[in-house]
Scaffold this motif. Structure first.
Motif, PDB file in Angstrom:
ATOM      1  N   MET A   1      11.812  -0.427  21.671  1.00  0.00           N
ATOM      2  CA  MET A   1      10.751   0.452  21.186  1.00  0.00           C
ATOM      3  C   MET A   1       9.414  -0.276  21.216  1.00  0.00           C
ATOM      4  O   MET A   1       9.317  -1.445  20.893  1.00  0.00           O
ATOM      5  CB  MET A   1      11.063   0.902  19.753  1.00  0.00           C
ATOM      6  N   SER A   2       8.363   0.447  21.622  1.00  0.00           N
ATOM      7  CA  SER A   2       7.031  -0.144  21.626  1.00  0.00           C
ATOM      8  C   SER A   2       6.627  -0.536  20.214  1.00  0.00           C
ATOM      9  O   SER A   2       6.904   0.161  19.254  1.00  0.00           O
ATOM     10  CB  SER A   2       6.020   0.873  22.190  1.00  0.00           C
ATOM     11  N   GLN A   3       5.943  -1.672  20.097  1.00  0.00           N
ATOM     12  CA  GLN A   3       5.505  -2.133  18.800  1.00  0.00           C
ATOM     13  C   GLN A   3       4.344  -1.274  18.294  1.00  0.00           C
ATOM     14  O   GLN A   3       3.418  -0.960  19.030  1.00  0.00           O
ATOM     15  CB  GLN A   3       5.065  -3.596  18.897  1.00  0.00           C
ATOM     16  N   VAL A   4       4.407  -0.888  17.033  1.00  0.00           N
ATOM     17  CA  VAL A   4       3.347  -0.143  16.367  1.00  0.00           C
ATOM     18  C   VAL A   4       2.939  -0.943  15.152  1.00  0.00           C
ATOM     19  O   VAL A   4       3.775  -1.279  14.305  1.00  0.00           O
ATOM     20  CB  VAL A   4       3.826   1.266  15.955  1.00  0.00           C
ATOM     21  N   SER A   5       1.661  -1.237  15.021  1.00  0.00           N
ATOM     22  CA  SER A   5       1.196  -2.051  13.908  1.00  0.00           C
ATOM     23  C   SER A   5       1.387  -1.333  12.583  1.00  0.00           C
ATOM     24  O   SER A   5       1.057  -0.154  12.435  1.00  0.00           O
ATOM     25  CB  SER A   5      -0.290  -2.385  14.091  1.00  0.00           C
ATOM     26  N   ALA A   6       1.913  -2.067  11.602  1.00  0.00           N
ATOM     27  CA  ALA A   6       2.057  -1.512  10.266  1.00  0.00           C
ATOM     28  C   ALA A   6       0.703  -1.197   9.645  1.00  0.00           C
ATOM     29  O   ALA A   6       0.622  -0.412   8.687  1.00  0.00           O
ATOM     30  CB  ALA A   6       2.827  -2.489   9.377  1.00  0.00           C
ATOM     31  N   ARG A   7      -0.365  -1.753  10.182  1.00  0.00           N
ATOM     32  CA  ARG A   7      -1.708  -1.466   9.673  1.00  0.00           C
ATOM     33  C   ARG A   7      -2.107  -0.027   9.949  1.00  0.00           C
ATOM     34  O   ARG A   7      -3.061   0.480   9.349  1.00  0.00           O
ATOM     35  CB  ARG A   7      -2.729  -2.415  10.298  1.00  0.00           C
ATOM     36  N   ARG A   8      -1.389   0.648  10.835  1.00  0.00           N
ATOM     37  CA  ARG A   8      -1.704   2.039  11.149  1.00  0.00           C
ATOM     38  C   ARG A   8      -1.063   3.006  10.145  1.00  0.00           C
ATOM     39  O   ARG A   8      -1.285   4.215  10.230  1.00  0.00           O
ATOM     40  CB  ARG A   8      -1.242   2.369  12.572  1.00  0.00           C
ATOM     41  N   PHE A   9      -0.314   2.489   9.201  1.00  0.00           N
ATOM     42  CA  PHE A   9       0.272   3.329   8.153  1.00  0.00           C
ATOM     43  C   PHE A   9      -0.837   4.010   7.364  1.00  0.00           C
ATOM     44  O   PHE A   9      -1.782   3.374   6.887  1.00  0.00           O
ATOM     45  CB  PHE A   9       1.108   2.466   7.211  1.00  0.00           C
ATOM     46  N   SER A  10      -0.711   5.328   7.198  1.00  0.00           N
ATOM     47  CA  SER A  10      -1.639   6.084   6.359  1.00  0.00           C
ATOM     48  C   SER A  10      -0.848   6.870   5.332  1.00  0.00           C
ATOM     49  O   SER A  10       0.175   7.489   5.656  1.00  0.00           O
ATOM     50  CB  SER A  10      -2.486   7.049   7.206  1.00  0.00           C
ATOM     51  N   LEU A  11      -1.310   6.848   4.100  1.00  0.00           N
ATOM     52  CA  LEU A  11      -0.686   7.616   3.037  1.00  0.00           C
ATOM     53  C   LEU A  11      -1.314   9.000   2.983  1.00  0.00           C
ATOM     54  O   LEU A  11      -2.491   9.150   2.637  1.00  0.00           O
ATOM     55  CB  LEU A  11      -0.892   6.922   1.682  1.00  0.00           C
ATOM     56  N   ASN A  12      -0.535  10.016   3.345  1.00  0.00           N
ATOM     57  CA  ASN A  12      -0.985  11.370   3.080  1.00  0.00           C
ATOM     58  C   ASN A  12      -0.899  11.595   1.576  1.00  0.00           C
ATOM     59  O   ASN A  12       0.128  11.343   0.952  1.00  0.00           O
ATOM     60  CB  ASN A  12      -0.131  12.391   3.828  1.00  0.00           C
ATOM     61  N   GLN A  13      -1.980  12.062   1.005  1.00  0.00           N
ATOM     62  CA  GLN A  13      -2.105  12.125  -0.447  1.00  0.00           C
ATOM     63  C   GLN A  13      -0.969  12.887  -1.114  1.00  0.00           C
ATOM     64  O   GLN A  13      -0.546  12.545  -2.221  1.00  0.00           O
ATOM     65  CB  GLN A  13      -3.453  12.761  -0.810  1.00  0.00           C
ATOM     66  N   TRP A  14      -0.437  13.901  -0.446  1.00  0.00           N
ATOM     67  CA  TRP A  14       0.601  14.708  -1.088  1.00  0.00           C
ATOM     68  C   TRP A  14       1.965  14.034  -1.097  1.00  0.00           C
ATOM     69  O   TRP A  14       2.885  14.539  -1.720  1.00  0.00           O
ATOM     70  CB  TRP A  14       0.644  16.102  -0.465  1.00  0.00           C
ATOM     71  N   THR A  15       2.103  12.906  -0.435  1.00  0.00           N
ATOM     72  CA  THR A  15       3.334  12.136  -0.611  1.00  0.00           C
ATOM     73  C   THR A  15       3.420  11.621  -2.051  1.00  0.00           C
ATOM     74  O   THR A  15       4.510  11.518  -2.627  1.00  0.00           O
ATOM     75  CB  THR A  15       3.367  10.969   0.390  1.00  0.00           C
ATOM     76  N   THR A  16       2.279  11.299  -2.611  1.00  0.00           N
ATOM     77  CA  THR A  16       2.174  10.891  -4.016  1.00  0.00           C
ATOM     78  C   THR A  16       1.355  11.963  -4.735  1.00  0.00           C
ATOM     79  O   THR A  16       0.255  11.701  -5.219  1.00  0.00           O
ATOM     80  CB  THR A  16       1.521   9.510  -4.139  1.00  0.00           C
ATOM     81  N   LYS A  17       1.889  13.167  -4.804  1.00  0.00           N
ATOM     82  CA  LYS A  17       1.129  14.348  -5.198  1.00  0.00           C
ATOM     83  C   LYS A  17       0.558  14.258  -6.609  1.00  0.00           C
ATOM     84  O   LYS A  17      -0.444  14.891  -6.925  1.00  0.00           O
ATOM     85  CB  LYS A  17       2.012  15.592  -5.067  1.00  0.00           C
ATOM     86  N   ARG A  18       1.188  13.471  -7.470  1.00  0.00           N
ATOM     87  CA  ARG A  18       0.710  13.353  -8.848  1.00  0.00           C
ATOM     88  C   ARG A  18      -0.610  12.592  -8.939  1.00  0.00           C
ATOM     89  O   ARG A  18      -1.313  12.691  -9.947  1.00  0.00           O
ATOM     90  CB  ARG A  18       1.770  12.649  -9.707  1.00  0.00           C
ATOM     91  N   TRP A  19      -0.938  11.842  -7.911  1.00  0.00           N
ATOM     92  CA  TRP A  19      -2.170  11.063  -7.932  1.00  0.00           C
ATOM     93  C   TRP A  19      -3.380  11.918  -7.552  1.00  0.00           C
ATOM     94  O   TRP A  19      -3.335  12.689  -6.586  1.00  0.00           O
ATOM     95  CB  TRP A  19      -2.081   9.903  -6.942  1.00  0.00           C
ATOM     96  N   SER A  20      -4.456  11.756  -8.290  1.00  0.00           N
ATOM     97  CA  SER A  20      -5.751  12.304  -7.893  1.00  0.00           C
ATOM     98  C   SER A  20      -6.276  11.520  -6.694  1.00  0.00           C
ATOM     99  O   SER A  20      -5.680  10.510  -6.271  1.00  0.00           O
ATOM    100  CB  SER A  20      -6.732  12.199  -9.053  1.00  0.00           C
ATOM    101  N   VAL A  21      -7.413  11.961  -6.162  1.00  0.00           N
ATOM    102  CA  VAL A  21      -8.027  11.194  -5.079  1.00  0.00           C
ATOM    103  C   VAL A  21      -8.310   9.768  -5.538  1.00  0.00           C
ATOM    104  O   VAL A  21      -7.987   8.795  -4.839  1.00  0.00           O
ATOM    105  CB  VAL A  21      -9.320  11.873  -4.585  1.00  0.00           C
ATOM    106  N   ALA A  22      -8.886   9.626  -6.725  1.00  0.00           N
ATOM    107  CA  ALA A  22      -9.216   8.285  -7.227  1.00  0.00           C
ATOM    108  C   ALA A  22      -7.971   7.437  -7.370  1.00  0.00           C
ATOM    109  O   ALA A  22      -7.949   6.257  -6.978  1.00  0.00           O
ATOM    110  CB  ALA A  22      -9.945   8.387  -8.567  1.00  0.00           C
ATOM    111  N   GLU A  23      -6.908   8.016  -7.915  1.00  0.00           N
ATOM    112  CA  GLU A  23      -5.668   7.264  -8.110  1.00  0.00           C
ATOM    113  C   GLU A  23      -5.016   6.914  -6.779  1.00  0.00           C
ATOM    114  O   GLU A  23      -4.469   5.807  -6.622  1.00  0.00           O
ATOM    115  CB  GLU A  23      -4.709   8.070  -8.983  1.00  0.00           C
ATOM    116  N   ALA A  24      -5.066   7.833  -5.827  1.00  0.00           N
ATOM    117  CA  ALA A  24      -4.481   7.556  -4.512  1.00  0.00           C
ATOM    118  C   ALA A  24      -5.247   6.460  -3.790  1.00  0.00           C
ATOM    119  O   ALA A  24      -4.650   5.590  -3.139  1.00  0.00           O
ATOM    120  CB  ALA A  24      -4.448   8.832  -3.672  1.00  0.00           C
ATOM    121  N   VAL A  25      -6.566   6.483  -3.881  1.00  0.00           N
ATOM    122  CA  VAL A  25      -7.377   5.427  -3.279  1.00  0.00           C
ATOM    123  C   VAL A  25      -7.036   4.083  -3.920  1.00  0.00           C
ATOM    124  O   VAL A  25      -6.835   3.069  -3.222  1.00  0.00           O
ATOM    125  CB  VAL A  25      -8.878   5.748  -3.421  1.00  0.00           C
TER     126      VAL A  25
END
Length: 286
Positions: A1-25
């Motif tokens: 499999m082609s290597q994909v940098s873990a730095r490209r991981f992005s958290l979609n806010q609704w994965t942690t839906k209980r967090w506000s924008v401030a808390e997710a940041v």
């Protein structure tokens, strides 16, 4: 499999839906996450200007803003709301505005038709045509503001109430009249993994891929199928060939983990983020 940098991981806010924008940041900063996908209603609750400041001060990339769309009614109100969504995406410097185009007019997500006095508009072809008409209005508006619209096909089980675009091929056909930097598509593993033409269509998409989102498809699905998205490795999707195909097509942007799941939402968000980041490294990044 082609290597994909873990730095490209992005958290979609609704994965942690209980967090506000401030808390997710704040959570992204704690866990060394460099990108975040935001939702309009949460941005509105935090305040657009404050949300912009939070992500900029934290040095985060906004991988997407979700969502625009719901275009099938053809109403002026829908167009106005999408113009506001485009303006918000521009302010956040989001990589794209995700467009969930809407289902059949009169069919409301999570509400039954029976006994409501409502009639569904069963003209599926007509609904798709109204999406094309709305896109012709919105795409130039978005281009003027430097915002890329990203059409997201959803699994066919959502065709009635959320998206009359069910395949990547349909989304690409709709995007074709526009420059790729103006209108792209979302490759969401949950929605496209089943499609026998998915690899052909990913290759066809090329530089139209505006977002790649991952989560797993659970079996059996819960009663509310919207919440059938699981942590990678908990369902039936083989992520390696999808990631290889998206990489081969030339996509180098962030990869969002977007999970709608009652148990995930009920868990401690820090534990969820640590878990999905680890699974990303195991199943998506290598």
């Amino acid at each position: 499999m082609s290597q994909v940098s873990a730095r490209r991981f992005s958290l979609n806010q609704w994965t942690t839906k209980r967090w506000s924008v401030a808390e997710a940041v704040e959570g992204c900063v704690r866990h060394g996450v460099e990108a975040i996908g935001l939702w309009r209603q949460d941005v509105a609750q935090q305040g657009l200007e404050e949300s912009v400041k939070l992500v900029r001060d934290a040095g985060l990339r906004v991988s997407s803003l979700c969502r625009g769309g719901f275009l099938t009614s053809g109403s002026p109100e829908s167009l106005d709301d999408n113009r506001r969504a485009i303006d918000e995406a521009a302010a956040l410097e989001a990589a794209c505005l995700v467009m969930v185009v809407g289902g059949l007019p009169g069919v409301v997500p999570d509400e039954p038709l029976g006994g409501t006095g409502r009639e569904a508009d069963r003209d599926l072809a007509g609904a798709r045509e109204r999406v094309a008409e709305a896109l012709a209005v919105l795409a130039p508006y978005a281009a003027e503001r430097g915002v890329r619209l990203a059409l997201e096909p959803l699994h066919p089980m959502y065709c009635a109430d959320r998206a009359v675009l069910s395949t990547l091929g349909q989304a690409l056909d709709l995007a074709a009249p526009y420059p790729s930097e103006q209108v792209g598509v979302v490759v969401d593993a949950f929605h496209v993994w089943w499609d026998p033409q998915v690899f052909e269509q990913i290759a066809r998409a090329g530089d139209r891929i505006a977002s790649y989102q991952v989560c797993d498809f659970l079996h059996p699905l819960p009663a509310n199928v919207l919440l059938g998205r699981g942590v990678m490795g908990d369902g039936v999707i083989d992520f390696a060939p999808l990631t290889e195909a998206v990489t081969a097509a030339g996509y180098t942007g962030d990869i969002e983990v977007e999970i709608f799941n009652a148990d995930v939402w009920a868990a401690d968000p820090d534990e969820v983020l640590a878990r999905v980041k680890a699974r990303f490294g195991e199943l998506v990044a290598r």
